[in-house]
Write a protein that holds these residues in place. Structure first.
Motif, PDB file in Angstrom:
ATOM      1  N   LEU A  29      -9.122  -3.397   3.866  1.00 12.24           N
ATOM      2  CA  LEU A  29      -8.577  -3.972   2.641  1.00 12.24           C
ATOM      3  C   LEU A  29      -7.145  -3.548   2.361  1.00 12.24           C
ATOM      4  N   ALA A  30      -6.748  -2.370   2.864  1.00 16.28           N
ATOM      5  CA  ALA A  30      -5.417  -1.858   2.532  1.00 16.28           C
ATOM      6  C   ALA A  30      -4.641  -1.400   3.762  1.00 16.28           C
ATOM      7  N   GLN A 105     -13.382 -11.563  -0.982  1.00 15.10           N
ATOM      8  CA  GLN A 105     -12.679 -11.884  -2.228  1.00 15.10           C
ATOM      9  C   GLN A 105     -11.168 -12.001  -2.017  1.00 15.10           C
ATOM     10  N   ILE A 106     -10.707 -11.700  -0.802  1.00 12.52           N
ATOM     11  CA  ILE A 106      -9.276 -11.757  -0.498  1.00 12.52           C
ATOM     12  C   ILE A 106      -8.993 -13.004   0.319  1.00 12.52           C
ATOM     13  N   PRO A 107      -8.289 -13.981  -0.218  1.00 13.30           N
ATOM     14  CA  PRO A 107      -8.035 -15.234   0.506  1.00 13.30           C
ATOM     15  C   PRO A 107      -7.309 -14.994   1.820  1.00 13.30           C
ATOM     16  N   GLY A 108      -7.837 -15.593   2.878  1.00 11.75           N
ATOM     17  CA  GLY A 108      -7.174 -15.550   4.171  1.00 11.75           C
ATOM     18  C   GLY A 108      -7.417 -14.302   4.992  1.00 11.75           C
ATOM     19  N   LEU A 109      -8.170 -13.343   4.472  1.00  8.98           N
ATOM     20  CA  LEU A 109      -8.425 -12.123   5.235  1.00  8.98           C
ATOM     21  C   LEU A 109      -9.477 -12.404   6.309  1.00  8.98           C
ATOM     22  N   GLU A 110      -9.110 -12.219   7.577  1.00  8.91           N
ATOM     23  CA  GLU A 110      -9.996 -12.498   8.703  1.00  8.91           C
ATOM     24  C   GLU A 110     -10.943 -11.332   8.936  1.00  8.91           C
TER      25      GLU A 110
END
Length: 243
Positions: A29-30, A105-110
């Motif tokens: 996530l980060a 919940q994060i758009p575009g995160l593969e």
């Protein structure tokens, strides 16, 4: 021999869940924001906090390789080891499931084939081969498990156990992230691979086997450098659960 303390098993489940959720979660996530050094410190600091929170309850293994080391070093019994392994694997899966839920919940995160998983070849930053990845995981796990066994030994300084363990995990990740993504923990690898699928799942066997080999070697060396008499199971658990 009494049954394994239920609180200890719950502690291993919760600890492994939180390790995967917060440390692997930091990578997923980060990772772009904090980079490899930040990820390494996330793993180390999470384990450091868990060591002090759960050490008095279960010894805070949160890693099947660490539990194997304690078993082979004759510091826990087989029933306890099996209970810990089940709890750790389930905790790792639950933690990875929560990471996936947050990632969605994060758009575009593969996440397919990724999700903080480990790998070699094209899945390694350094394109290390399978043999190199196996050796890397064995050596790095050896370091981690040996440190855990040494600093929780009955002759070690009481109260400072968590700090060297956390720092060892930081160092392990600083070395291992570019090579394999750093497993040194079958439960940490299993959960993310199950949800990521693809090549992450096909390469999972190495990150289940190599850390166990490293943990077993660490136990053997520990018995040479830190010999201790056979203790009753209750006393051994009390000795080791003082991180």
């Amino acid at each position: 021999m009494g049954g394994t303390d239920r609180r200890a098993v719950i502690g291993e489940f919760l600890g492994t869940l939180l390790l995967v959720l917060l440390a692997v979660g930091a990578a997923v996530l980060a990772g772009v924001a904090i980079g490899p050094v930040g990820i390494a410190f996330a793993f180390g600091f999470v384990l450091l906090a868990l060591a002090y929170a759960l050490g008095p309850i279960s010894g805070c293994h949160v890693n099947p390789a660490v539990t194997l080391g304690f078993l082979l070093a004759r510091r826990i019994d087989g029933r306890t080891a099996v209970s810990y392994w089940v709890a750790q694997l389930l905790g790792g899966i639950a933690g990875a499931g929560l990471v996936l839920l947050l990632a969605k919940q994060i758009p575009g995160l593969e996440t397919h084939g990724k999700l903080g998983t480990n790998g070699w070849g094209e899945r390694s930053q350094m394109h290390i081969n399978a043999g190199g990845a196996f050796l890397t995981e064995v050596v790095l796990t050896f370091l981690l498990v040996y440190v855990v066994l040494a600093v929780t030994h009955r002759l070690a300084a009481v109260g400072f156990d968590g700090l060297p363990i956390g720092l060892a995990l930081v160092v392990v990740h600083l070395v291992g992230i570019p090579l394999t993504g750093t497993s040194v923990n079958p439960a940490r690898s299993l959960g993310p691979a199950l949800f990521a699928g693809g090549d992450a799942l096909s390469q999972l066997w190495l990150f289940l086997l190599a850390p166990l080999v490293g943990g077993a070697l660490a136990a053997g060396v520990h018995l040479l450098t830190h010999p201790q008499p056979n203790l009753p199971v209750a006393e051994a658990l009390a000795t080791d659960a003082r991180v």
